[in-house]
Design a protein around this motif. Structure first.
Motif, PDB file in Angstrom:
ATOM      1  N   VAL A 149     -22.754 -38.968  54.332  1.00 55.71           N
ATOM      2  CA  VAL A 149     -23.397 -39.951  55.160  1.00 55.71           C
ATOM      3  C   VAL A 149     -22.600 -40.225  56.402  1.00 55.71           C
ATOM      4  O   VAL A 149     -21.438 -39.240  56.763  1.00 55.71           O
ATOM      5  N   VAL A 150     -23.621 -40.601  56.890  1.00 55.79           N
ATOM      6  CA  VAL A 150     -22.879 -41.176  58.660  1.00 55.79           C
ATOM      7  C   VAL A 150     -22.620 -42.569  58.451  1.00 55.79           C
ATOM      8  O   VAL A 150     -23.292 -43.239  58.248  1.00 55.79           O
ATOM      9  N   ILE A 151     -21.177 -43.064  58.412  1.00 52.75           N
ATOM     10  CA  ILE A 151     -20.813 -44.362  58.558  1.00 52.75           C
ATOM     11  C   ILE A 151     -19.744 -43.925  59.997  1.00 52.75           C
ATOM     12  O   ILE A 151     -18.789 -43.309  60.280  1.00 52.75           O
ATOM     13  N   GLU A 152     -20.560 -45.577  60.601  1.00 51.73           N
ATOM     14  CA  GLU A 152     -19.701 -45.236  62.445  1.00 51.73           C
ATOM     15  C   GLU A 152     -19.847 -44.667  63.065  1.00 51.73           C
ATOM     16  O   GLU A 152     -17.906 -44.300  63.463  1.00 51.73           O
ATOM     17  N   GLY A 153     -20.075 -43.248  62.436  1.00 53.27           N
ATOM     18  CA  GLY A 153     -20.544 -42.376  63.430  1.00 53.27           C
ATOM     19  C   GLY A 153     -19.931 -40.977  62.872  1.00 53.27           C
ATOM     20  O   GLY A 153     -19.779 -39.790  63.487  1.00 53.27           O
ATOM     21  N   GLN A 154     -19.352 -41.298  61.490  1.00 51.52           N
ATOM     22  CA  GLN A 154     -18.393 -39.965  61.160  1.00 51.52           C
ATOM     23  C   GLN A 154     -18.827 -40.003  60.092  1.00 51.52           C
ATOM     24  O   GLN A 154     -19.554 -40.514  58.805  1.00 51.52           O
ATOM     25  N   LYS A 155     -19.009 -38.599  60.067  1.00 54.86           N
ATOM     26  CA  LYS A 155     -19.898 -37.455  59.013  1.00 54.86           C
ATOM     27  C   LYS A 155     -18.572 -37.626  58.256  1.00 54.86           C
ATOM     28  O   LYS A 155     -17.880 -36.874  57.602  1.00 54.86           O
ATOM     29  N   VAL A 156     -19.278 -38.153  56.057  1.00 59.40           N
ATOM     30  CA  VAL A 156     -18.116 -38.344  54.380  1.00 59.40           C
ATOM     31  C   VAL A 156     -18.377 -38.404  54.537  1.00 59.40           C
ATOM     32  O   VAL A 156     -19.603 -38.648  53.583  1.00 59.40           O
ATOM     33  N   LYS A 157     -17.477 -37.788  53.435  1.00 54.98           N
ATOM     34  CA  LYS A 157     -18.090 -37.551  51.917  1.00 54.98           C
ATOM     35  C   LYS A 157     -17.782 -38.927  51.390  1.00 54.98           C
ATOM     36  O   LYS A 157     -17.189 -39.351  50.840  1.00 54.98           O
ATOM     37  N   LEU A 158     -18.895 -39.326  50.281  1.00 55.02           N
ATOM     38  CA  LEU A 158     -18.722 -40.345  49.781  1.00 55.02           C
ATOM     39  C   LEU A 158     -17.503 -40.542  48.694  1.00 55.02           C
ATOM     40  O   LEU A 158     -16.627 -42.306  49.050  1.00 55.02           O
ATOM     41  N   SER A 159     -17.075 -39.684  48.423  1.00 52.90           N
ATOM     42  CA  SER A 159     -15.688 -39.534  47.017  1.00 52.90           C
ATOM     43  C   SER A 159     -15.068 -40.088  47.828  1.00 52.90           C
ATOM     44  O   SER A 159     -13.566 -40.307  47.655  1.00 52.90           O
ATOM     45  N   ASP A 160     -14.671 -39.520  49.062  1.00 56.82           N
ATOM     46  CA  ASP A 160     -13.396 -39.593  49.915  1.00 56.82           C
ATOM     47  C   ASP A 160     -13.396 -40.879  50.768  1.00 56.82           C
ATOM     48  O   ASP A 160     -12.223 -40.835  51.282  1.00 56.82           O
ATOM     49  N   TRP A 161     -14.826 -41.407  51.196  1.00 57.67           N
ATOM     50  CA  TRP A 161     -14.583 -42.702  51.643  1.00 57.67           C
ATOM     51  C   TRP A 161     -14.568 -43.618  50.560  1.00 57.67           C
ATOM     52  O   TRP A 161     -13.120 -44.402  51.299  1.00 57.67           O
ATOM     53  N   ILE A 162     -14.540 -43.370  49.515  1.00 58.60           N
ATOM     54  CA  ILE A 162     -13.305 -44.314  48.652  1.00 58.60           C
ATOM     55  C   ILE A 162     -12.258 -44.543  48.182  1.00 58.60           C
ATOM     56  O   ILE A 162     -11.923 -45.259  48.168  1.00 58.60           O
ATOM     57  N   GLU A 163     -11.871 -43.192  48.160  1.00 59.63           N
ATOM     58  CA  GLU A 163     -10.539 -43.210  48.208  1.00 59.63           C
ATOM     59  C   GLU A 163      -9.607 -43.361  49.172  1.00 59.63           C
ATOM     60  O   GLU A 163      -8.667 -43.808  49.102  1.00 59.63           O
ATOM     61  N   LYS A 164     -10.421 -43.206  50.342  1.00 64.41           N
ATOM     62  CA  LYS A 164      -9.480 -43.575  52.034  1.00 64.41           C
ATOM     63  C   LYS A 164      -9.367 -45.250  52.190  1.00 64.41           C
ATOM     64  O   LYS A 164      -9.088 -45.383  53.364  1.00 64.41           O
ATOM     65  N   GLU A 165     -10.941 -45.597  52.872  1.00 60.09           N
ATOM     66  CA  GLU A 165     -11.023 -46.177  52.430  1.00 60.09           C
ATOM     67  C   GLU A 165     -11.976 -47.976  51.937  1.00 60.09           C
ATOM     68  O   GLU A 165     -10.954 -48.821  52.167  1.00 60.09           O
ATOM     69  N   PHE A 166     -12.535 -47.777  50.642  1.00 62.59           N
ATOM     70  CA  PHE A 166     -12.423 -48.500  49.333  1.00 62.59           C
ATOM     71  C   PHE A 166     -11.367 -48.896  48.335  1.00 62.59           C
ATOM     72  O   PHE A 166     -11.125 -50.528  48.606  1.00 62.59           O
ATOM     73  N   ILE A 167     -10.829 -48.160  48.297  1.00 65.78           N
ATOM     74  CA  ILE A 167      -9.523 -48.635  47.142  1.00 65.78           C
ATOM     75  C   ILE A 167      -8.316 -49.018  48.294  1.00 65.78           C
ATOM     76  O   ILE A 167      -7.948 -50.026  47.566  1.00 65.78           O
ATOM     77  N   PRO A 168      -7.811 -48.859  49.297  1.00 65.51           N
ATOM     78  CA  PRO A 168      -6.948 -49.443  50.163  1.00 65.51           C
ATOM     79  C   PRO A 168      -7.339 -51.217  50.354  1.00 65.51           C
ATOM     80  O   PRO A 168      -6.667 -51.887  49.938  1.00 65.51           O
ATOM     81  N   ALA A 169      -8.362 -51.203  50.834  1.00 63.35           N
ATOM     82  CA  ALA A 169      -9.140 -52.101  50.871  1.00 63.35           C
ATOM     83  C   ALA A 169      -8.680 -53.534  49.488  1.00 63.35           C
ATOM     84  O   ALA A 169      -8.566 -54.622  49.641  1.00 63.35           O
ATOM     85  N   GLU A 170      -9.685 -52.833  48.680  1.00 62.73           N
ATOM     86  CA  GLU A 170      -9.792 -53.329  47.385  1.00 62.73           C
ATOM     87  C   GLU A 170      -8.874 -53.863  47.106  1.00 62.73           C
ATOM     88  O   GLU A 170      -8.146 -54.732  46.531  1.00 62.73           O
ATOM     89  N   GLN A 171      -7.284 -53.174  47.210  1.00 63.17           N
ATOM     90  CA  GLN A 171      -5.632 -53.005  46.655  1.00 63.17           C
ATOM     91  C   GLN A 171      -5.519 -54.599  47.835  1.00 63.17           C
ATOM     92  O   GLN A 171      -4.848 -55.669  47.312  1.00 63.17           O
ATOM     93  N   ALA A 172      -6.048 -54.150  48.588  1.00 57.83           N
ATOM     94  CA  ALA A 172      -5.381 -55.833  49.549  1.00 57.83           C
ATOM     95  C   ALA A 172      -5.650 -56.806  49.612  1.00 57.83           C
ATOM     96  O   ALA A 172      -5.421 -58.162  49.028  1.00 57.83           O
ATOM     97  N   HIS A 173      -7.015 -57.409  49.797  1.00 61.14           N
ATOM     98  CA  HIS A 173      -7.828 -58.124  48.572  1.00 61.14           C
ATOM     99  C   HIS A 173      -7.123 -58.613  47.076  1.00 61.14           C
ATOM    100  O   HIS A 173      -7.270 -59.923  46.794  1.00 61.14           O
ATOM    101  N   GLN A 174      -6.632 -57.900  46.686  1.00 59.97           N
ATOM    102  CA  GLN A 174      -6.292 -57.781  45.148  1.00 59.97           C
ATOM    103  C   GLN A 174      -5.203 -58.603  45.198  1.00 59.97           C
ATOM    104  O   GLN A 174      -4.765 -59.429  45.126  1.00 59.97           O
ATOM    105  N   ALA A 175      -4.161 -57.994  46.635  1.00 64.93           N
ATOM    106  CA  ALA A 175      -2.798 -58.959  46.385  1.00 64.93           C
ATOM    107  C   ALA A 175      -3.251 -59.870  46.928  1.00 64.93           C
ATOM    108  O   ALA A 175      -2.114 -60.922  47.003  1.00 64.93           O
TER     109      ALA A 175
END
Length: 331
Positions: A149-175
């Motif tokens: 997918v293209v997110i904010e102008g960058q082409k990225v694989k969904l699984s990579d975006w989950i690892e690099k963006e979603f999981i760190p943001a989720e951990q910060a939310h839980q903290a």
């Protein structure tokens, strides 16, 4: 519902749902007609974990307030037959039938807003999404994490975006919620506007986890303005068609009733679907009338009614009271 305020459509969560299921079936006739040869065959069944002989049936219906109302059925033909079409192609036919049904209701004075269609990743298809848009449906499906997918102008694989963006943001939310009471904690989710490369269209993505799941789910809609809560709520309505199939197979034992040919199976499917619809409505009514049955399923309720005549008498009294109440409103 069309005569009520438009807000009732949201409160009762009216969603069009599409899914297929394999029905194991032994035929008592060897009448090898053309339609029989094209439809009857060996399909993989999740119920049995192996390939079985029977029919693969695609169903489109409407989930209204927790009850699934089947509307249209069609057969997904064997891959070896000359008439074989991909499941998404068959789904388009059912969506067009929905569009005709909607137009027919509109001509008779009934009108309703654009509804949402929920389906799994087996029906993640751009042509089906386009067909939904043409027939008054907002398309919702599931992505594959290997897709780009293209997110904010960058082409990225969904699984990579989950690892690099979603999981760190989720951990910060839980903290940030660590000191809050359990009842005040919220689940983390991310709604993102993106361009789906393989589908060649702009979509709205929603990343979230199911309760207690280690897996991150990703669903999407072709609507650019859909809210995260709306997207997730309508996607979850597809669980009711799964429950409907289980009711047909496990509770009503549709596979035990033999048929002679394809036409006989169609008649059996319509008959059992009618019974399953009213079984759902009965369970919902009993749960509403008696708090002790709030989370009970059809089989538990059936066993209780058979073993305890007092509860059956109580339900009959409530039913008679509701009928009398309904008649007084009409007068």
């Amino acid at each position: 519902m069309s005569e009520k305020d438009s807000s009732c459509w949201s409160k009762t969560t009216v969603t069009v749902v599409l899914d297929d299921s394999v029905f194991r079936c032994w035929l008592s006739s060897q009448n090898h007609l053309k339609d029989f040869e094209e439809c009857y065959g060996k399909f993989f069944s999740g119920q049995f974990g192996t390939s079985v002989y029977g029919f693969r049936v695609l169903t489109l219906g409407v989930s209204i307030d927790g009850v699934f109302y089947p509307l249209f059925f069609d057969f997904i033909k064997k891959k070896t037959s000359n008439a074989y079409q991909k499941p998404a192609k068959v789904a388009q036919k059912l969506v067009r039938r929905w569009g005709e049904y909607r137009k027919k209701l509109t001509r008779t004075g009934y009108d309703f807003p654009t509804l949402h269609l929920s389906c799994d990743n087996g029906y993640s298809n751009e042509a089906l999404a386009e067909s939904c848009a043409q027939n008054g449906l907002c398309y919702i499906s599931v992505t594959k994490k290997s897709h780009y997918v293209v997110i904010e102008g960058q082409k990225v694989k969904l699984s990579d975006w989950i690892e690099k963006e979603f999981i760190p943001a989720e951990q910060a939310h839980q903290a940030s919620q660590k000191m809050l009471p359990e009842e005040d904690k919220t689940t983390f989710k991310r709604r993102i506007s993106a361009y789906y490369c393989s589908k060649k269209q702009a979509v709205t993505l929603l990343f979230f986890r199911l309760n207690g799941s280690k897996k991150v789910s990703v669903i999407y809609s072709t609507s650019k303005h859909i809210f995260a809560k709306t997207l997730r709520r309508h996607w979850f309505q597809r669980t009711y068609i799964e429950q409907f199939f289980k009711l047909l197979k496990h509770v009503l034992q549709i596979g035990e009733a033999r048929t002679k040919d394809k036409k006989g199976f169609e008649f059996k499917l319509y008959r059992f679907s009618y019974v399953a619809l009213h079984a759902q409505k009965l369970v919902k009514w009993i749960r509403k009338q008696m708090k002790g049955f709030n989370k009970k399923g059809f089989i538990t309720i059936q066993r209780t009614l058979n073993s305890d005549p007092d509860i059956l008498d109580l339900l009959q009294e409530k039913l008679i009271a509701n009928i009398c109440k309904s008649n007084s409103y009409k007068q």
